[in-house]
Design a protein around this motif. Structure first.
Motif, PDB file in Angstrom:
ATOM      1  N   ILE A  38       0.773  -1.179  -0.138  1.00 22.53           N
ATOM      2  CA  ILE A  38      -0.090   0.098  -0.053  1.00 22.53           C
ATOM      3  C   ILE A  38       0.974   1.263  -0.039  1.00 22.53           C
ATOM      4  O   ILE A  38       0.590   2.267  -0.736  1.00 22.53           O
ATOM      5  N   ASN A  39       1.962   1.120   0.840  1.00 22.03           N
ATOM      6  CA  ASN A  39       2.847   2.530   0.774  1.00 22.03           C
ATOM      7  C   ASN A  39       3.514   2.650  -0.478  1.00 22.03           C
ATOM      8  O   ASN A  39       3.878   3.886  -0.515  1.00 22.03           O
ATOM      9  N   LYS A  40       3.571   1.614  -1.201  1.00 24.91           N
ATOM     10  CA  LYS A  40       4.531   2.059  -2.478  1.00 24.91           C
ATOM     11  C   LYS A  40       3.665   2.460  -3.635  1.00 24.91           C
ATOM     12  O   LYS A  40       4.069   2.608  -4.582  1.00 24.91           O
ATOM     13  N   ASP A  41       2.222   2.142  -3.386  1.00 26.49           N
ATOM     14  CA  ASP A  41       1.479   2.485  -4.386  1.00 26.49           C
ATOM     15  C   ASP A  41       1.309   3.981  -4.858  1.00 26.49           C
ATOM     16  O   ASP A  41       1.372   5.014  -3.931  1.00 26.49           O
ATOM     17  N   PRO A  42       1.606   4.501  -5.956  1.00 29.77           N
ATOM     18  CA  PRO A  42       1.526   5.851  -6.445  1.00 29.77           C
ATOM     19  C   PRO A  42       0.531   6.656  -5.714  1.00 29.77           C
ATOM     20  O   PRO A  42       0.777   7.952  -5.509  1.00 29.77           O
ATOM     21  N   ARG A  43      -0.434   6.228  -5.594  1.00 23.78           N
ATOM     22  CA  ARG A  43      -2.020   7.076  -5.216  1.00 23.78           C
ATOM     23  C   ARG A  43      -1.731   7.277  -3.639  1.00 23.78           C
ATOM     24  O   ARG A  43      -1.749   8.352  -2.968  1.00 23.78           O
ATOM     25  N   MET A  44      -1.118   6.398  -2.954  1.00 24.38           N
ATOM     26  CA  MET A  44      -0.911   6.423  -1.470  1.00 24.38           C
ATOM     27  C   MET A  44       0.327   7.368  -1.378  1.00 24.38           C
ATOM     28  O   MET A  44       0.584   8.326  -0.492  1.00 24.38           O
ATOM     29  N   LYS A  45       1.419   7.246  -2.014  1.00 25.66           N
ATOM     30  CA  LYS A  45       2.293   8.235  -2.189  1.00 25.66           C
ATOM     31  C   LYS A  45       2.149   9.678  -2.160  1.00 25.66           C
ATOM     32  O   LYS A  45       2.505  10.602  -1.481  1.00 25.66           O
ATOM     33  N   ALA A  46       1.026   9.921  -3.225  1.00 28.12           N
ATOM     34  CA  ALA A  46       0.680  11.231  -3.566  1.00 28.12           C
ATOM     35  C   ALA A  46      -0.217  11.727  -2.261  1.00 28.12           C
ATOM     36  O   ALA A  46      -0.001  12.662  -1.986  1.00 28.12           O
ATOM     37  N   ALA A  47      -1.118  10.802  -1.801  1.00 31.16           N
ATOM     38  CA  ALA A  47      -1.832  11.212  -0.679  1.00 31.16           C
ATOM     39  C   ALA A  47      -0.993  11.404   0.605  1.00 31.16           C
ATOM     40  O   ALA A  47      -1.395  12.499   1.257  1.00 31.16           O
ATOM     41  N   LEU A  48      -0.079  10.462   0.704  1.00 32.48           N
ATOM     42  CA  LEU A  48       0.763  10.882   1.909  1.00 32.48           C
ATOM     43  C   LEU A  48       1.619  12.170   1.901  1.00 32.48           C
ATOM     44  O   LEU A  48       1.885  12.990   2.789  1.00 32.48           O
ATOM     45  N   PHE A  50       0.435  15.090   0.265  1.00 31.60           N
ATOM     46  CA  PHE A  50      -0.363  16.173   0.450  1.00 31.60           C
ATOM     47  C   PHE A  50      -0.537  16.209   1.984  1.00 31.60           C
ATOM     48  O   PHE A  50      -0.612  17.198   2.721  1.00 31.60           O
ATOM     49  N   TRP A  51      -0.650  15.192   2.712  1.00 31.24           N
ATOM     50  CA  TRP A  51      -1.140  15.003   4.075  1.00 31.24           C
ATOM     51  C   TRP A  51       0.257  15.481   4.811  1.00 31.24           C
ATOM     52  O   TRP A  51       0.102  16.508   5.795  1.00 31.24           O
ATOM     53  N   GLN A  52       1.512  15.238   4.345  1.00 28.87           N
ATOM     54  CA  GLN A  52       2.609  15.835   5.073  1.00 28.87           C
ATOM     55  C   GLN A  52       2.882  17.175   4.770  1.00 28.87           C
ATOM     56  O   GLN A  52       3.136  18.131   5.865  1.00 28.87           O
ATOM     57  N   ARG A  53       2.259  17.702   3.637  1.00 30.28           N
ATOM     58  CA  ARG A  53       2.492  19.129   3.408  1.00 30.28           C
ATOM     59  C   ARG A  53       1.422  19.984   4.303  1.00 30.28           C
ATOM     60  O   ARG A  53       1.594  21.057   4.736  1.00 30.28           O
ATOM     61  N   GLU A  54       0.485  19.364   4.240  1.00 32.62           N
ATOM     62  CA  GLU A  54      -0.672  20.009   4.972  1.00 32.62           C
ATOM     63  C   GLU A  54      -0.257  19.992   6.489  1.00 32.62           C
ATOM     64  O   GLU A  54      -0.660  20.919   7.507  1.00 32.62           O
ATOM     65  N   MET A  55       0.018  18.896   7.125  1.00 32.94           N
ATOM     66  CA  MET A  55       0.941  18.896   8.474  1.00 32.94           C
ATOM     67  C   MET A  55       1.867  19.925   8.919  1.00 32.94           C
ATOM     68  O   MET A  55       2.044  20.419   9.797  1.00 32.94           O
ATOM     69  N   LYS A  56       2.579  20.191   7.916  1.00 27.96           N
ATOM     70  CA  LYS A  56       3.773  20.997   8.015  1.00 27.96           C
ATOM     71  C   LYS A  56       3.064  22.459   8.084  1.00 27.96           C
ATOM     72  O   LYS A  56       3.665  23.211   8.923  1.00 27.96           O
ATOM     73  N   LYS A  57       2.285  22.636   7.336  1.00 25.64           N
ATOM     74  CA  LYS A  57       1.534  23.955   7.268  1.00 25.64           C
ATOM     75  C   LYS A  57       0.925  24.268   8.490  1.00 25.64           C
ATOM     76  O   LYS A  57       0.859  25.400   9.113  1.00 25.64           O
ATOM     77  N   ALA A  58       0.203  23.184   9.070  1.00 24.98           N
ATOM     78  CA  ALA A  58      -0.319  23.440  10.583  1.00 24.98           C
ATOM     79  C   ALA A  58       0.827  23.505  11.611  1.00 24.98           C
ATOM     80  O   ALA A  58       0.506  23.385  12.956  1.00 24.98           O
ATOM     81  N   GLY A  59       1.961  23.313  11.525  1.00 23.29           N
ATOM     82  CA  GLY A  59       2.989  23.478  12.440  1.00 23.29           C
ATOM     83  C   GLY A  59       3.624  22.002  12.877  1.00 23.29           C
ATOM     84  O   GLY A  59       4.291  22.011  14.138  1.00 23.29           O
ATOM     85  N   PHE A  60       3.242  20.655  12.220  1.00 23.94           N
ATOM     86  CA  PHE A  60       3.852  19.821  12.649  1.00 23.94           C
ATOM     87  C   PHE A  60       4.964  18.949  11.687  1.00 23.94           C
ATOM     88  O   PHE A  60       4.660  19.505  10.348  1.00 23.94           O
ATOM     89  N   ASP A  61       5.849  18.388  12.272  1.00 22.21           N
ATOM     90  CA  ASP A  61       6.749  17.922  11.216  1.00 22.21           C
ATOM     91  C   ASP A  61       6.660  16.106  11.171  1.00 22.21           C
ATOM     92  O   ASP A  61       7.376  15.433  11.930  1.00 22.21           O
ATOM     93  N   TYR A  62       5.572  15.720  10.378  1.00 16.40           N
ATOM     94  CA  TYR A  62       5.283  14.229  10.305  1.00 16.40           C
ATOM     95  C   TYR A  62       5.785  14.025   8.890  1.00 16.40           C
ATOM     96  O   TYR A  62       5.523  14.179   8.049  1.00 16.40           O
ATOM     97  N   SER A  63       6.493  12.402   8.895  1.00 15.15           N
ATOM     98  CA  SER A  63       6.741  12.175   7.817  1.00 15.15           C
ATOM     99  C   SER A  63       5.679  11.206   7.111  1.00 15.15           C
ATOM    100  O   SER A  63       5.452  10.929   6.146  1.00 15.15           O
ATOM    101  N   HIS A  64       4.729  10.643   7.898  1.00 16.98           N
ATOM    102  CA  HIS A  64       3.885   9.511   7.877  1.00 16.98           C
ATOM    103  C   HIS A  64       2.805   9.457   8.807  1.00 16.98           C
ATOM    104  O   HIS A  64       3.287   9.796  10.199  1.00 16.98           O
ATOM    105  N   PRO A  65       1.782   9.422   8.641  1.00 13.64           N
ATOM    106  CA  PRO A  65       0.872   9.235   9.789  1.00 13.64           C
ATOM    107  C   PRO A  65       0.840   8.000  10.801  1.00 13.64           C
ATOM    108  O   PRO A  65       0.276   8.383  12.037  1.00 13.64           O
ATOM    109  N   ASP A  66       1.810   7.272  10.432  1.00 13.78           N
ATOM    110  CA  ASP A  66       1.920   5.941  11.542  1.00 13.78           C
ATOM    111  C   ASP A  66       3.281   6.308  12.287  1.00 13.78           C
ATOM    112  O   ASP A  66       3.560   5.485  13.321  1.00 13.78           O
TER     113      ASP A  66
END
Length: 72
Positions: A38-48, A50-66
Motif C-alpha cells: 500500500i505504501n508503495k502505491d503511487p496514489r498512496m505516495k501522492a496522498a501521503l 499532500f498529508w505531510q505538506r498540510e501537517m507542515k502548514k499546521a506546524g507539525f513535522d510528520y513524515s507519515h501518519p503512522d
C-alpha cells in the motif's frame, strides 16, 4: 494491529487471537506485507505527500501518519 498491545489479553480473547494470528504477527516488530504494498502505491505516495505538506502548514513535522513527531 500495529498499535494494538495484545500481550495482556486472556480467556476467550487470547484463545481467539491464538487461533487467528501467527506468533510472529503478534510481535511489535511485525510489519504487515500488505502495508508495504500500500505504501508503495503511487496514489498512496501522492496522498501521503499532500498529508505531510498540510501537517507542515499546521506546524507539525510528520513524515507519515503512522509515525510520531513533536509540534514545531
Amino acid at each position: 494491529m500495529e498499535i494494538e498491545d495484545l500481550s495482556r489479553t486472556g480467556g476467550c480473547t487470547r484463545k481467539a487471537i491464538s487461533a487467528v494470528f501467527k506468533p510472529e504477527q503478534l510481535k511489535a516488530s511485525h510489519y504487515n506485507p500488505q502495508d508495504a504494498l500500500i505504501n508503495k502505491d503511487p496514489r498512496m505516495k501522492a496522498a501521503l505527500g499532500f498529508w505531510q505538506r498540510e501537517m507542515k502548514k499546521a506546524g507539525f513535522d510528520y513524515s507519515h501518519p503512522d509515525r510520531r513527531s513533536n509540534p514545531s
